[in-house]
Design an enzyme around this catalytic site. Structure first.
Site, mmCIF file in Angstrom:
data_model
loop_
_atom_site.group_PDB
_atom_site.id
_atom_site.type_symbol
_atom_site.label_atom_id
_atom_site.label_comp_id
_atom_site.label_asym_id
_atom_site.label_seq_id
_atom_site.Cartn_x
_atom_site.Cartn_y
_atom_site.Cartn_z
ATOM 1 N N CYS A 1 0.789 -1.280 -0.042
ATOM 2 C CA CYS A 1 0.056 -0.074 0.058
ATOM 3 C C CYS A 1 0.744 1.272 0.298
ATOM 4 O O CYS A 1 2.015 1.313 0.593
ATOM 5 C CB CYS A 1 -0.825 0.124 1.302
ATOM 6 S SG CYS A 1 -1.811 -1.482 1.198
ATOM 7 N N ARG B 1 4.684 0.324 -6.346
ATOM 8 C CA ARG B 1 4.765 -0.144 -5.239
ATOM 9 C C ARG B 1 3.604 -1.291 -5.443
ATOM 10 O O ARG B 1 3.653 -2.410 -4.692
ATOM 11 C CB ARG B 1 4.341 0.427 -3.888
ATOM 12 C CG ARG B 1 5.165 1.559 -3.499
ATOM 13 C CD ARG B 1 4.587 2.439 -2.639
ATOM 14 N NE ARG B 1 4.432 1.967 -1.339
ATOM 15 C CZ ARG B 1 5.201 1.944 -0.249
ATOM 16 N NH1 ARG B 1 6.467 2.437 -0.776
ATOM 17 N NH2 ARG B 1 5.022 1.321 0.935
ATOM 18 N N TRP C 1 -2.994 -2.401 -1.651
ATOM 19 C CA TRP C 1 -2.445 -3.755 -2.307
ATOM 20 C C TRP C 1 -3.056 -4.680 -1.249
ATOM 21 O O TRP C 1 -2.681 -5.069 0.089
ATOM 22 C CB TRP C 1 -0.769 -3.862 -2.227
ATOM 23 C CG TRP C 1 -0.433 -5.074 -2.883
ATOM 24 C CD1 TRP C 1 -0.245 -5.185 -4.328
ATOM 25 C CD2 TRP C 1 0.161 -6.140 -2.275
ATOM 26 N NE1 TRP C 1 0.337 -6.354 -4.654
ATOM 27 C CE2 TRP C 1 0.483 -7.196 -3.305
ATOM 28 C CE3 TRP C 1 0.290 -6.718 -1.082
ATOM 29 C CZ2 TRP C 1 0.969 -8.210 -3.380
ATOM 30 C CZ3 TRP C 1 0.647 -7.853 -0.893
ATOM 31 C CH2 TRP C 1 1.040 -8.904 -1.982
ATOM 32 N N ASN D 1 -0.971 1.122 5.894
ATOM 33 C CA ASN D 1 -0.149 0.334 5.142
ATOM 34 C C ASN D 1 0.144 -0.339 6.411
ATOM 35 O O ASN D 1 0.757 -0.129 7.376
ATOM 36 C CB ASN D 1 1.075 1.214 4.362
ATOM 37 C CG ASN D 1 2.040 0.352 3.991
ATOM 38 O OD1 ASN D 1 1.566 -0.957 3.838
ATOM 39 N ND2 ASN D 1 3.306 0.871 3.758
ATOM 40 N N GLY D 2 0.167 -1.906 6.095
ATOM 41 C CA GLY D 2 0.799 -2.710 7.360
ATOM 42 C C GLY D 2 -0.279 -3.745 7.508
ATOM 43 O O GLY D 2 -1.269 -4.069 6.709
ATOM 44 N N GLU E 1 18.377 -22.940 -6.585
ATOM 45 C CA GLU E 1 18.054 -21.447 -6.720
ATOM 46 C C GLU E 1 19.202 -20.326 -7.068
ATOM 47 O O GLU E 1 18.922 -19.622 -7.817
ATOM 48 C CB GLU E 1 17.436 -20.959 -5.404
ATOM 49 C CG GLU E 1 16.805 -19.688 -5.299
ATOM 50 C CD GLU E 1 16.007 -19.295 -6.177
ATOM 51 O OE1 GLU E 1 15.486 -20.140 -6.829
ATOM 52 O OE2 GLU E 1 15.674 -17.825 -6.133
ATOM 53 N N LYS F 1 19.422 -18.253 -10.178
ATOM 54 C CA LYS F 1 19.564 -16.739 -10.136
ATOM 55 C C LYS F 1 20.853 -16.233 -11.259
ATOM 56 O O LYS F 1 20.462 -15.135 -11.848
ATOM 57 C CB LYS F 1 20.150 -16.328 -8.947
ATOM 58 C CG LYS F 1 18.886 -16.361 -7.700
ATOM 59 C CD LYS F 1 18.212 -14.994 -8.040
ATOM 60 C CE LYS F 1 16.564 -15.066 -7.908
ATOM 61 N NZ LYS F 1 15.881 -16.241 -8.427
ATOM 62 N N GLU G 1 19.519 -16.715 -14.581
ATOM 63 C CA GLU G 1 18.590 -15.579 -15.103
ATOM 64 C C GLU G 1 19.097 -14.107 -15.160
ATOM 65 O O GLU G 1 18.578 -13.491 -16.327
ATOM 66 C CB GLU G 1 17.561 -15.404 -13.738
ATOM 67 C CG GLU G 1 16.367 -16.628 -13.758
ATOM 68 C CD GLU G 1 15.411 -16.393 -12.673
ATOM 69 O OE1 GLU G 1 14.539 -16.310 -12.881
ATOM 70 O OE2 GLU G 1 15.972 -16.155 -11.370
ATOM 71 N N HIS H 1 29.118 -38.663 -11.447
ATOM 72 C CA HIS H 1 28.547 -39.331 -12.343
ATOM 73 C C HIS H 1 28.223 -38.940 -13.614
ATOM 74 O O HIS H 1 27.139 -39.068 -14.492
ATOM 75 C CB HIS H 1 27.045 -40.020 -11.767
ATOM 76 C CG HIS H 1 27.383 -40.977 -10.424
ATOM 77 N ND1 HIS H 1 27.854 -42.113 -10.682
ATOM 78 C CD2 HIS H 1 27.210 -40.700 -9.192
ATOM 79 C CE1 HIS H 1 27.884 -42.700 -9.450
ATOM 80 N NE2 HIS H 1 27.431 -41.691 -8.414
ATOM 81 N N LYS I 1 7.671 -11.674 -15.543
ATOM 82 C CA LYS I 1 7.704 -11.904 -14.180
ATOM 83 C C LYS I 1 6.521 -12.777 -13.910
ATOM 84 O O LYS I 1 6.298 -13.658 -13.023
ATOM 85 C CB LYS I 1 7.124 -10.430 -13.443
ATOM 86 C CG LYS I 1 6.929 -10.363 -12.101
ATOM 87 C CD LYS I 1 8.035 -10.802 -11.389
ATOM 88 C CE LYS I 1 7.989 -10.911 -9.901
ATOM 89 N NZ LYS I 1 9.315 -11.622 -9.196
HETATM 90 C C1 G6P Z 1 9.011 -16.646 -13.546
HETATM 91 C C2 G6P Z 1 9.622 -15.864 -12.461
HETATM 92 C C3 G6P Z 1 10.336 -16.826 -11.339
HETATM 93 C C4 G6P Z 1 9.050 -17.636 -10.903
HETATM 94 C C5 G6P Z 1 8.164 -18.133 -11.832
HETATM 95 C C6 G6P Z 1 7.164 -18.790 -11.034
HETATM 96 O O1 G6P Z 1 9.788 -17.652 -14.272
HETATM 97 O O2 G6P Z 1 10.684 -15.161 -13.197
HETATM 98 O O3 G6P Z 1 10.573 -15.907 -10.291
HETATM 99 O O4 G6P Z 1 9.447 -18.156 -9.824
HETATM 100 O O5 G6P Z 1 8.083 -17.622 -12.891
HETATM 101 O O6 G6P Z 1 6.241 -17.422 -10.859
HETATM 102 P P1 G6P Z 1 5.163 -17.846 -9.795
HETATM 103 O O7 G6P Z 1 4.425 -16.479 -9.741
HETATM 104 O O8 G6P Z 1 4.073 -18.935 -10.062
HETATM 105 O O9 G6P Z 1 5.871 -17.994 -8.276
#
Ligand code: G6P
Length: 613
Positions: A2, A27, A75, A101-102, A485, A489, A492, A508, A608
């Site tokens: 928010c 935001r 939000w 907000n909160g 992960e 990163k 990506e 292996h 995204k």
């Molecule tokens: C995209 C994003 C990732 C995310 C994935 C799943 O690839 O770049 O960061 O983990 O989608 O998205 P979701 O909204 O379902 O977590």
């Protein structure tokens, strides 16, 4: 998350509020509203959807005349995005109007009490409780300041509040705890806002309110008070930066901002769900009998959310003794999963809109399985379709590469594990208390990792490795899942070819790719497996790999016997360690991407929210 703007002064308030709110759009929000003190008293206008809807409703502000007002972009947290749930919220008696907000953690108890005292509620929000609580005290003491102070002494949780009262046409009160709020000293009036860009056009003289600080102000006067109610002085700071940088809160990229938001996001996600030393998942209706009848739990997700599922397997199986299988959502539907009433399908998604994940959820439901979604966006398709939803309170995540959503999803997995294990009777009280205590310590430990010294050290290693073309991430047990992960990163955002392997599996096949200078990032935080991981490190070093290790502070001397380069993280319960080890990996990838000149927040070819299968 928010956004709040408040103005009191000589100018027309409504256009200033609309303009300010537009600067807080970054935001993320789903509805907006304003309240203006007009010649007919306090008038509220609010609308679901884009800010433009609100602006059209009040003719760009011209329809609401008045020199004092509060505005808000919402939000959704408590209650879906709707006109009724939008802010500002007016108390039942029309005396008090609030933007917030909160998260008010004890809002349900307060709401029940206020209903018994005769207040009626129009929305599902926690914020309306604040408006009614202030009004309840105000009706008794007729002192605006005292009523706000009494109300906030009863509230638990996080808040930034701007409040107006029908009996005080020129006064506003603003107060905050654990949510941001700044005060702006203007020539033609004074301001409050969630963030500097909202008011930068009108003033560069601002002060940041500390937790417990309260500002009582009109257009030409402000008085500040601390939690104890003592008057304090606050000096304005001059803002020198420009609006572009400010929208990222001074950070160069949203990703970095979101990395730094993780302690707060994690805390916001866990604290409303821990009461009197117990995990309290009011959001989930699964009973002990249902859990005892479960044969299997699937965790279905995409991308980083799937990697949270990979960690979930280790954690849930260890404490709940139910088989858990993480499955990629895009594969789930086509793999003939064994589904029925004795199967729980946990869906993890930040956006709640990922097409494959949504399709997998529907598939699971159509076969009679129960579905539980861990979602960040309130009112998203997945949150609506699932039988139960646990929201992560990460706030809007803007950078394509997730950081704080990953961390908060993990937080929910911890709480869910403890809740299930407790109902199933598969965890001792001693262990339950130890893990829950450690979960509550995590935000502080994350903060420690984010210290300038640690960041500088990670930056140093990023500068050492940024020109590498290939990378391997190796680890065992939960470390191997965190490697997935860390490796993602790097791919990506830094466009470095990278692979994650369980350390024992390297020999292996992948070890054939290790050459002189190949980068191998090794995670070694699982105490029982430290020596075994070191054996694997020796194997790659013998073939010329340049190894960077990430381990616990207690292994400082030990690790030096095997590797030259090492980063250290504070220690927590072994099952929770991923919440700490992932942070240096995010930061490492971030700085490598910056050094390679990549577009960190919007990496090529990625989106995204992936709404195609
Ligand atoms: C995209 C994003 C990732 C995310 C994935 C799943 O690839 O770049 O960061 O983990 O989608 O998205 P979701 O909204 O379902 O977590």
């Amino acid at each position: 998350m928010c956004g709040i703007v408040g103005y009191a002064g000589k100018e027309q308030a409504a256009p200033i509020l609309l303009d300010g709110l537009s600067k807080l759009e970054y935001r993320g929000y789903d509805s907006a509203g304003v309240c203006i003190y007009t010649q007919d008293g306090l008038k509220v206008a609010k609308a679901k959807g884009r800010l433009q809807n609100l602006s059209d409703m009040i003719d760009g502000g011209a329809a609401l005349h008045g020199n004092i007002g509060i505005g808000h972009t919402r939000w959704a947290t408590h209650g879906a995005p709707s006109d009724e749930n939008s802010h500002p919220h007016m108390a039942d008696g029309g005396k008090i109007v609030v933007v917030h907000n909160g998260i008010i953690e004890n809002y349900l108890q307060l709401k029940e009490k206020l209903i018994r005292l005769g207040k009626t509620f129009k929305s599902e929000t926690d914020t309306e409780v604040v408006a009614n609580l202030v009004e309840y005290y105000y009706e008794d003491c007729h002192n605006f300041f005292a009523a706000v102070r009494q109300a906030i002494s009863r509230i638990e949780g996080s808040y930034a509040l701007a409040i107006v009262c029908a009996d005080f046409p020129t006064t506003m009160i603003a107060v905050k705890k654990d949510s941001p709020l700044i005060f702006g000293f203007g020539k033609n009036g004074n301001f409050v806002a969630s963030d500097v860009p909202a008011i930068l056009k009108y003033t560069r003289e601002v002060c940041y309110l500390n937790d417990g600080d309260m500002a009582v102000f009109s257009g030409d006067k402000v008085r500040f008070f601390n939690t104890a109610g003592d008057e304090i002085t606050k000096e304005p700071e001059h803002i020198t930066w420009e609006i572009d940088a400010a929208e990222k809160g001074g950070y160069k990229h949203f990703m970095l901002k979101e990395i730094f938001e993780q302690p707060r996001a994690f805390r916001d996600t866990i604290s409303p769900r821990i009461k009197d030393g117990r995990v309290c998942l009011d959001d989930v209706s699964l009973t002990a009998d249902y859990l005892k009848g479960l044969k299997k739990i699937y965790i279905v997700a995409c991308g980083s959310a799937y990697y949270v599922g990979c960690l979930g397997k280790y954690i849930l199986e260890k404490y709940c003794r139910i088989p858990v299988e993480p499955v990629l959502a895009s594969e789930f539907r086509y793999s003939s999963p064994v589904l029925g009433q004795d199967t729980l399908v946990v869906i993890i998604s930040q956006s709640g809109e990922t097409a494959d994940t949504l399709a997998a959820l529907r598939e699971a439901k159509s076969h009679g399985a129960r579905t539980l979604a861990i979602v960040n966006v309130v009112g998203s398709a997945i949150s609506k379709a699932a039988d139960d939803v646990i929201y992560t309170w990460a706030g809007p995540e803007i950078a394509v590469a997730t950081t704080k959503a990953y961390s908060t999803q993990l937080a929910v997995v911890y709480l869910m594990t403890l809740h299930f294990a407790d109902l199933l009777g598969t965890i001792s009280q001693e262990e339950y208390n130890a893990i829950l205590g450690a979960v509550q310590q995590l935000p502080e430990q994350m903060q420690e990792i984010l210290s300038p010294e640690n960041i500088a050290e990670i930056q140093y290693y990023a500068s050492k490795y940024f020109s590498h073309k290939d990378a391997f991430f190796i680890g065992r047990n939960v470390d191997s899942a965190v490697c997935l992960e860390g490796s993602l990163k790097l791919k990506e955002i830094a466009y470095i070819h990278s692979e994650a392997y369980a350390a024992g599996e390297l020999k292996h096949g992948p070890i054939s790719l290790i050459e002189q200078g190949t980068m191998v990032f090794t995670l070694a935080t699982v105490p029982e497996l430290f020596d075994k991981t070191m054996s694997n490190v020796k194997e790659v070093r013998a073939r010329g790999a340049s190894v960077l290790a990430l381990t616990l502070q207690r292994y400082k001397e030990e690790i030096a016997k095997t590797v030259d380069n090492a980063l250290f993280v504070p220690e927590t319960h072994p099952m929770l360690q991923p919440s700490l080890t992932v942070l240096p990996l995010q930061i490492f990838a971030y700085y490598i991407a910056v050094m390679r000149g990549c577009d960190v927040d919007k990496p090529r070819n990625l989106a995204k929210s992936v709404t195609v299968e």
